[in-house]
Each structure stands twice: as structure tokens, then as C-alpha cells.
Enzyme design. Structure first.
Site, PDB file in Angstrom:
ATOM      1  N   LYS A 100       1.047  -1.346   0.168  1.00 27.42           N
ATOM      2  CA  LYS A 100      -0.038  -0.042   0.163  1.00 27.42           C
ATOM      3  C   LYS A 100       0.942   1.311  -0.093  1.00 27.42           C
ATOM      4  CE  LYS A 100      -1.834   3.180   2.348  1.00 27.42           C
ATOM      5  NZ  LYS A 100      -1.353   4.458   2.122  1.00 27.42           N
ATOM      6  N   CYS A 153      14.635  10.336   5.177  1.00 25.07           N
ATOM      7  CA  CYS A 153      14.487  10.381   6.867  1.00 25.07           C
ATOM      8  C   CYS A 153      16.030  10.346   7.104  1.00 25.07           C
ATOM      9  CB  CYS A 153      14.091   8.399   6.723  1.00 25.07           C
ATOM     10  SG  CYS A 153      14.771   6.983   6.070  1.00 25.07           S
ATOM     11  N   GLU A 157      10.261   1.731   9.881  1.00 19.62           N
ATOM     12  CA  GLU A 157      11.626   2.530   9.413  1.00 19.62           C
ATOM     13  C   GLU A 157      10.901   4.036   9.949  1.00 19.62           C
ATOM     14  OE1 GLU A 157      14.466   2.091   9.267  1.00 19.62           O
ATOM     15  OE2 GLU A 157      14.379  -0.310   8.407  1.00 19.62           O
ATOM     16  N   GLY A 168      -6.980   5.149   5.441  1.00 18.65           N
ATOM     17  CA  GLY A 168      -7.739   3.986   6.693  1.00 18.65           C
ATOM     18  C   GLY A 168      -7.568   2.924   6.065  1.00 18.65           C
ATOM     19  N   VAL A 169      -7.198   3.104   3.862  1.00 19.04           N
ATOM     20  CA  VAL A 169      -7.847   1.517   3.718  1.00 19.04           C
ATOM     21  C   VAL A 169      -6.217   1.008   3.872  1.00 19.04           C
ATOM     22  CG1 VAL A 169      -7.353   0.793   0.937  1.00 19.04           C
ATOM     23  CG2 VAL A 169      -9.307   2.297   1.396  1.00 19.04           C
ATOM     24  N   GLY A 170      -4.513   1.913   4.306  1.00 15.65           N
ATOM     25  CA  GLY A 170      -3.630   1.067   4.320  1.00 15.65           C
ATOM     26  C   GLY A 170      -3.871   0.355   6.048  1.00 15.65           C
ATOM     27  N   GLU A 179      11.343  16.590  13.017  1.00 18.40           N
ATOM     28  CA  GLU A 179      11.394  16.561  11.666  1.00 18.40           C
ATOM     29  C   GLU A 179      11.150  17.228  11.115  1.00 18.40           C
ATOM     30  OE1 GLU A 179      10.370  12.673  10.029  1.00 18.40           O
ATOM     31  OE2 GLU A 179      12.416  12.305   8.994  1.00 18.40           O
TER      32      GLU A 179
HETATM   33  P1  NAD Z   1       2.973   9.231   7.031  1.00 20.14           P
HETATM   34  O1  NAD Z   1       3.304   8.529   8.122  1.00 20.14           O
HETATM   35  O2  NAD Z   1       2.273  10.126   7.091  1.00 20.14           O
HETATM   36  O3  NAD Z   1       2.967   8.621   5.756  1.00 20.14           O
HETATM   37  C1  NAD Z   1       3.767   6.650   4.758  1.00 20.14           C
HETATM   38  C2  NAD Z   1       2.585   5.768   4.963  1.00 20.14           C
HETATM   39  O4  NAD Z   1       1.220   5.713   5.991  1.00 20.14           O
HETATM   40  C3  NAD Z   1       1.488   6.006   4.272  1.00 20.14           C
HETATM   41  O5  NAD Z   1       1.385   4.988   2.692  1.00 20.14           O
HETATM   42  C4  NAD Z   1       0.046   6.471   4.531  1.00 20.14           C
HETATM   43  O6  NAD Z   1      -1.052   6.306   3.436  1.00 20.14           O
HETATM   44  C5  NAD Z   1       0.328   5.194   5.160  1.00 20.14           C
HETATM   45  N1  NAD Z   1      -0.675   5.840   6.909  1.00 20.14           N
HETATM   46  C6  NAD Z   1      -1.292   6.938   7.162  1.00 20.14           C
HETATM   47  N2  NAD Z   1      -1.720   6.762   8.442  1.00 20.14           N
HETATM   48  C7  NAD Z   1      -2.039   5.498   8.200  1.00 20.14           C
HETATM   49  C8  NAD Z   1      -2.214   4.937   9.537  1.00 20.14           C
HETATM   50  N3  NAD Z   1      -3.059   5.092  10.508  1.00 20.14           N
HETATM   51  N4  NAD Z   1      -2.234   3.128   9.665  1.00 20.14           N
HETATM   52  C9  NAD Z   1      -1.447   2.484   8.935  1.00 20.14           C
HETATM   53  N5  NAD Z   1      -1.218   3.549   7.444  1.00 20.14           N
HETATM   54  C10 NAD Z   1      -0.853   4.893   7.783  1.00 20.14           C
HETATM   55  O7  NAD Z   1       4.748   9.469   6.581  1.00 20.14           O
HETATM   56  P2  NAD Z   1       5.185  10.516   4.993  1.00 20.14           P
HETATM   57  O8  NAD Z   1       4.681  11.947   5.559  1.00 20.14           O
HETATM   58  O9  NAD Z   1       4.159   9.897   3.696  1.00 20.14           O
HETATM   59  O10 NAD Z   1       6.490  10.033   4.455  1.00 20.14           O
HETATM   60  C11 NAD Z   1       7.397  11.112   5.210  1.00 20.14           C
HETATM   61  C12 NAD Z   1       7.226  10.618   6.789  1.00 20.14           C
HETATM   62  O11 NAD Z   1       8.343   8.733   6.524  1.00 20.14           O
HETATM   63  C13 NAD Z   1       8.919  11.261   7.213  1.00 20.14           C
HETATM   64  O12 NAD Z   1       8.906  11.356   8.998  1.00 20.14           O
HETATM   65  C14 NAD Z   1      10.150  10.569   7.043  1.00 20.14           C
HETATM   66  O13 NAD Z   1      11.094  10.122   7.790  1.00 20.14           O
HETATM   67  C15 NAD Z   1       9.861   8.585   7.218  1.00 20.14           C
HETATM   68  N6  NAD Z   1      10.759   8.125   6.425  1.00 20.14           N
HETATM   69  C16 NAD Z   1      10.959   7.358   7.298  1.00 20.14           C
HETATM   70  C17 NAD Z   1      12.386   6.234   6.253  1.00 20.14           C
HETATM   71  C18 NAD Z   1      13.078   5.047   7.184  1.00 20.14           C
HETATM   72  O14 NAD Z   1      12.987   4.622   6.555  1.00 20.14           O
HETATM   73  N7  NAD Z   1      13.332   5.415   8.397  1.00 20.14           N
HETATM   74  C19 NAD Z   1      12.352   6.611   4.867  1.00 20.14           C
HETATM   75  C20 NAD Z   1      11.793   7.751   4.620  1.00 20.14           C
HETATM   76  C21 NAD Z   1      10.299   8.447   5.133  1.00 20.14           C
END
Ligand code: NAD
Length: 488
Positions: free
Chosen positions: A183, A293, A259, A219-221, A392
Site C-alpha cells: 500500500k 529520513c 522505519e 484508512g485503507v492501508g 523532523e
Molecule cells: P506518513 O506516516 O504520513 O505516511 C506513510 C504511509 O502510512 C503512507 O502510505 C500513508 O498512507 C500511511 N498511513 C497513514 N496513516 C496510517 C495509519 N493510521 N495506518 C496505516 N497506514 C497509515 O509518512 P509520509 O509523510 O508519507 O513520509 C514521510 C515520513 O517517512 C518522514 O517522517 C520520514 O522520516 C519517514 N521515512 C522514514 C524512512 C526510514 O527508512 N526510516 C524512509 C523514508 C521516510
């Protein structure tokens, strides 16, 4: 077959490309703010079908035991993706705003190539290990350990390096013998959907082994972290969402692999070449507009050279202006969305309110009235307790902080909720090693060293996550061991 955006309006479920029951949603080019096409908008019913297909493929086919089929399918996928590299690279720049030079590396070509590393692991991993004999309760036993796939994996990914993160999950999970529902983030559905099309049309992956579900609805994920048919959730994203995933997964007691965010320190020791260190720190923070990240976003410099370091970093940032990501010379492209730009601008405002000085940048670049651009920005005059040093930002924003020697630099680096990565610049090997040993992170570079590679495990301490991605350690996240004993 040609990889066109018009082909990205399907989900991949049970080996078939099918439209989503929620219709489609817009895909926006962050460099132009234009709607450039559509993606399939899955609902919870589509997600239910995808999980069902993955469960069935795991429970009723030989996939999890057929190492050579897995290696062959992964190599097929790698070759097919690389055969479409030009189309994927162009679309990645349009959808993600990723600078073109990065699509030849970590934004597409590198991770696609890395699928071969996981194919090799499927074939060459030591799936059984002899533990020799022992006499528990006085009875002589011959023991062995067998490794087997965890089961159905729910993979949830962010938008910043979509191909890298998608492949770093599906590669090892499929190599291990798991089946997967991927997803992707709503901001970058094409990166996953077009891979789904390649899988369906150009590889022999059996139906249900890999399912790809794009949706505008977070919410789908979230269903992946609650559904009892999913055995493991592999999540990359923000720490706040990671906590929600972990809490939701506790109900059905699934394995959770996280991650998350970072606020990594770039430590300059007093025997380092200050100019090259500051140039590298500037280059790192503007790469893909700071949306990584593991990017170092706190620059720790010797207090007695603070002014010199500010000048050197400011000069370096001045030479790295934001530009059109399609231009091969661009290092700093746009942010992904208006919301992300608002978040970054909010932090720059906060730095001013907290008494910081904006040494360069701080606004939107002149002459770019379309696209979610922010100028590379250097903040000084704040200590490590400032919110811009603790939280961050995920934009091209660097906070420069003075330190009073090596131990103080390590203390400041560790004074963070995160522990993902870091860099140290210096000359004396013993001092460099002491810093590397002292900083609590999952990766460290020395004098510009690059640790990123398929065989290198990546991950964090503290709020940066749980577990490791890539490398043998990343592959083993998707395995369970089974101990077997027989009397002899
Ligand atoms: P996010 O947490 O908003 O979303 C990540 C994913 O989670 C998306 O696919 C989103 O649709 C899904 N999601 C959102 N709410 C959810 C829930 N309640 N349950 C399940 N899934 C849900 O993050 P973002 O804004 O897409 O990405 C940026 C963040 O990702 C930054 O904090 C960055 O540091 C982190 N990141 C970490 C790494 C790593 O390897 N440590 C790598 C890349 C990005």
C-alpha cells in the site's frame, strides 16, 4: 508494453489488473502543481480482496517453499523494470519531483537493480542449520534450525523515495517466501501501480503472491495493521503513524517492522577540513529538497569556528538553488505537496520566533511561482533544545549548532528522540572511531562515506524505528525459525 500513466489506474489483486471500487484520484506534479493523471482509489473492500488473495497464495500454493521460482521471478522483475528504466525515471521525476540525477540511483535504477541481491538470497541463504547433538533430560537428540517465511506481509510506504522503499520491502519479503500486499502513499501511487502492471504482464509471479493497492484514503492501508490474516506489517513513514500502526497491530499480535523519522547530526571535529565538511553538509540537506529520513539536518561545528562554518555553509547553499527536477543539473527539486511546504515554512517561522537567525533562504525562491519549492535554509543562533533542532522538518533546512569538543558533539548528537544516521568529519582515526562508537544510530558515514547499498542493513534506534531493512538482516525480518529435534 509501454509504461504510460494511463496504465496506472488499476490495482493488482490476485494476479489481475482491476479498477478500484472507489474510482480514481488525481496525481499531481509537485514541480508544476498540475494534475498529470489518475490512480486507482481503492476502498476497504478492495483491500479485503487483496489480503484474501495474499493469504490464499501463502496457504495453498508452493510459493513459500519454492526458492528457485522466487529467485527467477525477482530477476524477471528486475530485468523488466530496468528495460523500462527511461520511462520509469521520467515518471518518477514527474510524480515525486525527484531530481533526474537521483532517478539513475536511489530514486529508481539502484533499487530496481537491488532486486537481484534478494533473488540471490532466496537461492543461497542457509535455510537449514545443523545445531548438532545435545542430551536434554538425558536423551541424545540431533537438532536443526529451519527458516521459513513469516506469512502474509502488509507493506505500507511513504512518498519520498517510493521505489527504493517499495523494493526494499517487496524484494526481501518475496525472496523469503512471504506473500505481500503493498500500500503506497497517496502522493506517489504511480511508482507502485506501474510496477504492478509490469508484474502482471511481464513476470511469472503466481496470482496473489504480490498485490498492489493504491488509495487516497490512509484508512485503507490501516486495515493491514488490524486484519488478523496479515502476519507482519512492514511500515516506513513518520514516527507518529508508526506508533499508530504498532498500537493497532497489537490487537492481533502481528510482527511489526518500523522505519521511521530522523534528525541526524553531521559532526565536524576541530581537525577536519571545515570547507569540505560544510559543503557536504549543504549538499546533503538540499538533496531531493531534504526529503530523506537519513539526511543530516543538524550541523555540529567547533564553537571557535562557528562564524567560519556559517559562512562556508551559506556559500555552499547559495550555489544549490532549487530547480526543475527534470533538469539533469538540479539537486534540490520541489517538496511533494502544498501541505509539506506549509509544514516546512511553519518550522522556519518557528525558528524565527524561537530567536534563531536565518542565515540564508527562509522563503520561496524568486521566479518560481508554480511548484512546491522552498529555498535552502540555514538557521543559526539556537541550541539543540530548540524545536527546529529536535523535530523532523523534512525540507531543505539545516540547523547549525556549536559544540565544545568531541564528547560534547556526541552528547548533542544523542540528545534527540531519533537515532537513524549521522556523519563525522575529522582527521584523527582514534577520535573519529570514538565518535562513531558514541553516536546511537543505525548508520554512520565518515568523511563523506556512503553506506547505502543492498547488502547494508539500514534502520534506527529510539523513535527512528524497530528492525533493519536491506542486507541479510533485512531479509531475516521476514523469516521465522523452527527448531526441530529427533532422538538418535
Ligand atoms: P506518513 O506516516 O504520513 O505516511 C506513510 C504511509 O502510512 C503512507 O502510505 C500513508 O498512507 C500511511 N498511513 C497513514 N496513516 C496510517 C495509519 N493510521 N495506518 C496505516 N497506514 C497509515 O509518512 P509520509 O509523510 O508519507 O513520509 C514521510 C515520513 O517517512 C518522514 O517522517 C520520514 O522520516 C519517514 N521515512 C522514514 C524512512 C526510514 O527508512 N526510516 C524512509 C523514508 C521516510
Amino acid at each position: 508494453m509501454s509504461i504510460r500513466p494511463e496504465s496506472a489506474t488499476d490495482l493488482l489483486i490476485d494476479g489481475k489488473l482491476i479498477p478500484a471500487s472507489g474510482g480514481t484520484f488525481d496525481v499531481v506534479n509537485p514541480a508544476t502543481e498540475e494534475v498529470i493523471g489518475q490512480a486507482a482509489d481503492a476502498t476497504a473492500a478492495d483491500m479485503d480482496a487483496a489480503i484474501d488473495a495474499a493469504r490464499r497464495a501463502f496457504d495453498t500454493t508452493g510459493w513459500s517453499r519454492d526458492h528457485s521460482l522466487r529467485a527467477r521471478c525477482l530477476r524477471q522483475l528486475r530485468d523488466a523494470l530496468l528495460a523500462h528504466a527511461d520511462e520509469f525515471r521520467e515518471l518518477t521525476t514527474a510524480e515525486v519531483g525527484a531530481p533526474a540525477f537521483l532517478t539513475g540511483g536511489p530514486q529508481f535504477a539502484g533499487p530496481a537493480e537491488d532486486l537481484g541481491y534478494f533473488a540471490d538470497l532466496a537461492e543461497n541463504y542457509a535455510w537449514t542449520r545443523d545445531l548438532g547433538r545435545a542430551q536434554p533430560m538425558g536423551i541424545d537428540n540431533q537438532r536443526e534450525l529451519r527458516y521459513e517465511a513469516v506469512g502474509v506481509v502488509g507493506a505500507i510506504t511513504p512518498w519520498n523515495f517510493p521505489h527504493q522503499i517499495n523494493f526494499a520491502k517487496i524484494g526481501p519479503a518475496l525472496a523469503a517466501g512471504c506473500t505481500v500486499v503493498l500500500k503506497p502513499a497517496p502522493d506517489t501511487p504511480w511508482a507502485a501501480a506501474l510496477v504492478g502492471k509490469v508484474i502482471a504482464e511481464e513476470t511469472d509471479f503466481p496470482p496473489g503472491v504480490i498485490n498492489i493497492v493504491t488509495s487516497s484514503d490512509h484508512g485503507v492501508g490501516a486495515v493491514l495493521s488490524t486484519d488478523p490474516r496479515v502476519d507482519l506489517v512492514s511500515f516506513t513513514g513518520s514516527t507518529a503513524t508508526g506508533k499508530k500502526v504498532m498500537a493497532a497491530a497489537s490487537e492481533s499480535l502481528k510482527k511489526v517492522f518500523l522505519e521511521l523519522g530522523g534528525k541526524s547530526a553531521f559532526i565536524v571535529l576541530d581537525d577536519a577540513d571545515l570547507n569540505s565538511a560544510c559543503s557536504m553538509a549543504a549538499f546533503a540537506v538540499v538533496t531531493h529538497a531534504g526529503q530523506g529520513c537519513a539526511i543530516t539536518t543538524r550541523l555540529l561545528v567547533p564553537r571557535e569556528r562557528l562564524d567560519e562554518a556559517i559562512a562556508a555553509t551559506r556559500d555552499a547553499l547559495a550555489g544549490l538553488p532549487p530547480g526543475d527536477p527534470a533538469d539533469p543539473g538540479t539537486i534540490c527539486g520541489p517538496l511533494i505537496s502544498a501541505a509539506q511546504r506549509e509544514r516546512v515554512e511553519g518550522y522556519i517561522r518557528l525558528a524565527r520566533e524561537e530567536g534563531g537567525t536565518i542565515e540564508i533562504g527562509g522563503g520561496r525562491p524568486a521566479g518560481r511561482d508554480r511548484g512546491f519549492y522552498v529555498e535552502p535554509t540555514l538557521i543559526s543562533g539556537l541550541d539543540n533544545s530548540a524545536r527546529v533542532a529536535q523535530e523532523e522538518i523534512f525540507g531543505p533546512v539545516l540547523v547549525i549548532i556549536p559544540h565544545d569538543g568531541d564528547e560534547d558533539a556526541v552528547r548533542i548528537a544523542n540528545d534527540s528522540p531519533y537515532g537513524l544516521s549521522g556523519m563525522v568529519y575529522g582527521t584523527d582515526e582514534e577520535r573519529i572511531n570514538a565518535v562513531v562508537d558514541g553516536v546511537r544510530t543505525g548508520t554512520m558515514g565518515v568523511n563523506g562515506g556512503i553506506w547505502y547499498s543492498a547488502d547494508v542493513p539500514f534502520g534506527g534506534h529510539k523513535a527512528s524505528g524497530i528492525g533493519r531493512e536491506m542486507g541479510v538482516a533485512g531479509f531475516e525480518e521476514y523469516l521465522e525459525s523452527k527448531a526441530v529435534a529427533r532422538p538418535v
